[in-house]
Design a protein around this motif. Structure first.
Motif, PDB file in Angstrom:
ATOM      1  N   GLN A  26       0.828  -1.211   0.000  1.00 28.32           N
ATOM      2  CA  GLN A  26       0.000   0.000   0.000  1.00 28.32           C
ATOM      3  C   GLN A  26       0.862   1.261   0.000  1.00 28.32           C
ATOM      4  OE1 GLN A  26      -3.260  -0.060  -0.399  1.00 28.32           O
ATOM      5  NE2 GLN A  26      -3.465   2.160  -0.366  1.00 28.32           N
ATOM      6  N   VAL A  27       1.931   1.258   0.774  1.00 26.75           N
ATOM      7  CA  VAL A  27       2.827   2.419   0.818  1.00 26.75           C
ATOM      8  C   VAL A  27       3.446   2.670  -0.555  1.00 26.75           C
ATOM      9  CG1 VAL A  27       5.017   3.273   1.776  1.00 26.75           C
ATOM     10  CG2 VAL A  27       3.281   2.280   3.292  1.00 26.75           C
ATOM     11  N   HIS A  28       3.883   1.614  -1.235  1.00 28.06           N
ATOM     12  CA  HIS A  28       4.490   1.766  -2.566  1.00 28.06           C
ATOM     13  C   HIS A  28       3.461   2.196  -3.603  1.00 28.06           C
ATOM     14  CE1 HIS A  28       8.405   0.519  -1.310  1.00 28.06           C
ATOM     15  NE2 HIS A  28       7.969  -0.647  -0.884  1.00 28.06           N
ATOM     16  N   LEU A  29       2.246   1.692  -3.477  1.00 29.72           N
ATOM     17  CA  LEU A  29       1.185   2.110  -4.392  1.00 29.72           C
ATOM     18  C   LEU A  29       0.915   3.605  -4.242  1.00 29.72           C
ATOM     19  CD1 LEU A  29      -1.039   1.354  -6.458  1.00 29.72           C
ATOM     20  CD2 LEU A  29      -2.539   0.897  -4.502  1.00 29.72           C
ATOM     21  N   GLU A  30       0.827   4.057  -3.020  1.00 23.81           N
ATOM     22  CA  GLU A  30       0.574   5.485  -2.786  1.00 23.81           C
ATOM     23  C   GLU A  30       1.760   6.337  -3.221  1.00 23.81           C
ATOM     24  OE1 GLU A  30      -0.913   6.168   1.162  1.00 23.81           O
ATOM     25  OE2 GLU A  30      -2.559   4.751   0.857  1.00 23.81           O
ATOM     26  N   ALA A  31       2.978   5.822  -3.027  1.00 18.35           N
ATOM     27  CA  ALA A  31       4.161   6.563  -3.487  1.00 18.35           C
ATOM     28  C   ALA A  31       4.165   6.688  -4.999  1.00 18.35           C
ATOM     29  CB  ALA A  31       5.433   5.866  -3.003  1.00 18.35           C
ATOM     30  N   ALA A  32       3.686   5.653  -5.689  1.00 25.39           N
ATOM     31  CA  ALA A  32       3.621   5.701  -7.159  1.00 25.39           C
ATOM     32  C   ALA A  32       2.558   6.686  -7.631  1.00 25.39           C
ATOM     33  CB  ALA A  32       3.353   4.304  -7.706  1.00 25.39           C
ATOM     34  N   ARG A  33       1.553   6.955  -6.815  1.00 26.91           N
ATOM     35  CA  ARG A  33       0.522   7.939  -7.162  1.00 26.91           C
ATOM     36  C   ARG A  33       1.085   9.366  -7.196  1.00 26.91           C
ATOM     37  NH1 ARG A  33      -5.129   7.296  -6.803  1.00 26.91           N
ATOM     38  NH2 ARG A  33      -5.847   5.381  -5.813  1.00 26.91           N
ATOM     39  N   ARG A  34       1.973   9.662  -6.269  1.00 25.05           N
ATOM     40  CA  ARG A  34       2.411  11.056  -6.069  1.00 25.05           C
ATOM     41  C   ARG A  34       2.835  11.767  -7.354  1.00 25.05           C
ATOM     42  NH1 ARG A  34       0.125  12.489  -1.343  1.00 25.05           N
ATOM     43  NH2 ARG A  34       0.725  11.086   0.315  1.00 25.05           N
ATOM     44  N   PRO A  35       3.741  11.189  -8.158  1.00 25.85           N
ATOM     45  CA  PRO A  35       4.140  11.927  -9.363  1.00 25.85           C
ATOM     46  C   PRO A  35       3.042  12.019 -10.426  1.00 25.85           C
ATOM     47  CG  PRO A  35       5.382   9.862  -9.171  1.00 25.85           C
ATOM     48  CD  PRO A  35       4.531   9.985  -7.953  1.00 25.85           C
ATOM     49  N   LEU A  36       2.000  11.231 -10.282  1.00 23.95           N
ATOM     50  CA  LEU A  36       0.878  11.278 -11.229  1.00 23.95           C
ATOM     51  C   LEU A  36      -0.197  12.256 -10.789  1.00 23.95           C
ATOM     52  CD1 LEU A  36       0.352   7.434 -11.789  1.00 23.95           C
ATOM     53  CD2 LEU A  36       1.840   8.997 -13.066  1.00 23.95           C
ATOM     54  N   ASP A  37      -0.175  12.652  -9.536  1.00 24.38           N
ATOM     55  CA  ASP A  37      -1.229  13.478  -8.965  1.00 24.38           C
ATOM     56  C   ASP A  37      -0.965  14.954  -9.251  1.00 24.38           C
ATOM     57  OD1 ASP A  37      -3.576  14.049  -7.688  1.00 24.38           O
ATOM     58  OD2 ASP A  37      -2.815  13.712  -5.667  1.00 24.38           O
ATOM     59  N   THR A  38      -1.122  15.298 -10.529  1.00 24.74           N
ATOM     60  CA  THR A  38      -0.880  16.670 -10.979  1.00 24.74           C
ATOM     61  C   THR A  38      -2.050  17.132 -11.849  1.00 24.74           C
ATOM     62  OG1 THR A  38       0.257  16.010 -13.020  1.00 24.74           O
ATOM     63  CG2 THR A  38       1.628  16.265 -11.032  1.00 24.74           C
TER      64      THR A  38
END
Length: 195
Positions: free
Chosen positions: A43-55
């Motif tokens: 879950q932590v890695h999934l959320e970390a992968a979201r960050r650069p896409l959340d623009t």
């Protein structure tokens, strides 16, 4: 589970099947057989992968693919779908949202109306966001136990888009042409846009 293992695990599910529901079953089955720590790591890695896409830039690109109908929920579900395409595509698109034009799953949608797209083709995968939580709850027998564990680790999950860049008008033809020229060629919009 480190980041490389997360991506390998996610990509292995795509090698098993391309159907999103079956991939989810595969992931759930395997997550139910690893340690609670590994589930939390997923879950932590999934959320970390979201960050650069959340623009806003990425939201505008998703909006273009969805013919101007990408709500905040739609964008939230689009992010795990893009992550589910694998690390190579995730990195390529995170560099520039217009690179979505290179993604085979996106190209397959070009030239077709929203109503001609099968559910399995639609660029969203909401369920991926919950697969770790379901596995964690199943093993512990307690609802929301993953979020309690993440909180104990000092990790605060987020549940809605929180773009980190400057907003722009993704309904403006001029803005779309400037920012997303390749996606605009693949997905020209006559409706829902301002001149």
């Amino acid at each position: 589970m480190n980041s490389a293992e997360f991506w390998k695990f996610l990509e292995r599910s795509a090698e098993e099947t391309t159907d999103p529901a079956r991939r989810l079953d595969w992931l759930a089955y395997r997550l139910n057989r690893v340690s609670l720590e590994h589930i939390a790591d997923f879950q932590v890695h999934l959320e970390a992968a979201r960050r650069p896409l959340d623009t806003y830039a990425m939201w505008g690109a998703a909006n273009q693919i969805m013919d101007g109908l990408c709500s905040s929920d739609g964008f939230w579900y689009f992010q795990p779908w893009l992550i589910g395409q694998g690390q190579r595509w995730w990195q390529h698109v995170a560099q520039n949202p217009d690179n979505l034009a290179d993604l085979p799953a996106v190209r397959a949608l070009a030239g077709r109306s929203l109503w001609e797209r099968a559910d399995a083709e639609w660029p969203h995968w909401e369920e991926l966001a919950y697969v770790a939580s379901s596995a964690y709850d199943h093993i512990t027998g307690r609802e929301d136990s993953l979020y309690e564990a993440l909180d104990a680790r000092g990790h605060r999950p987020y549940f809605d888009p929180a773009p980190i860049d400057e907003p722009w008008d993704s309904d403006s033809l001029a803005e779309i042409e400037q920012r997303l020229p390749r996606l605009m060629r693949l997905f020209p919009r006559q409706h829902y846009v301002k001149p």
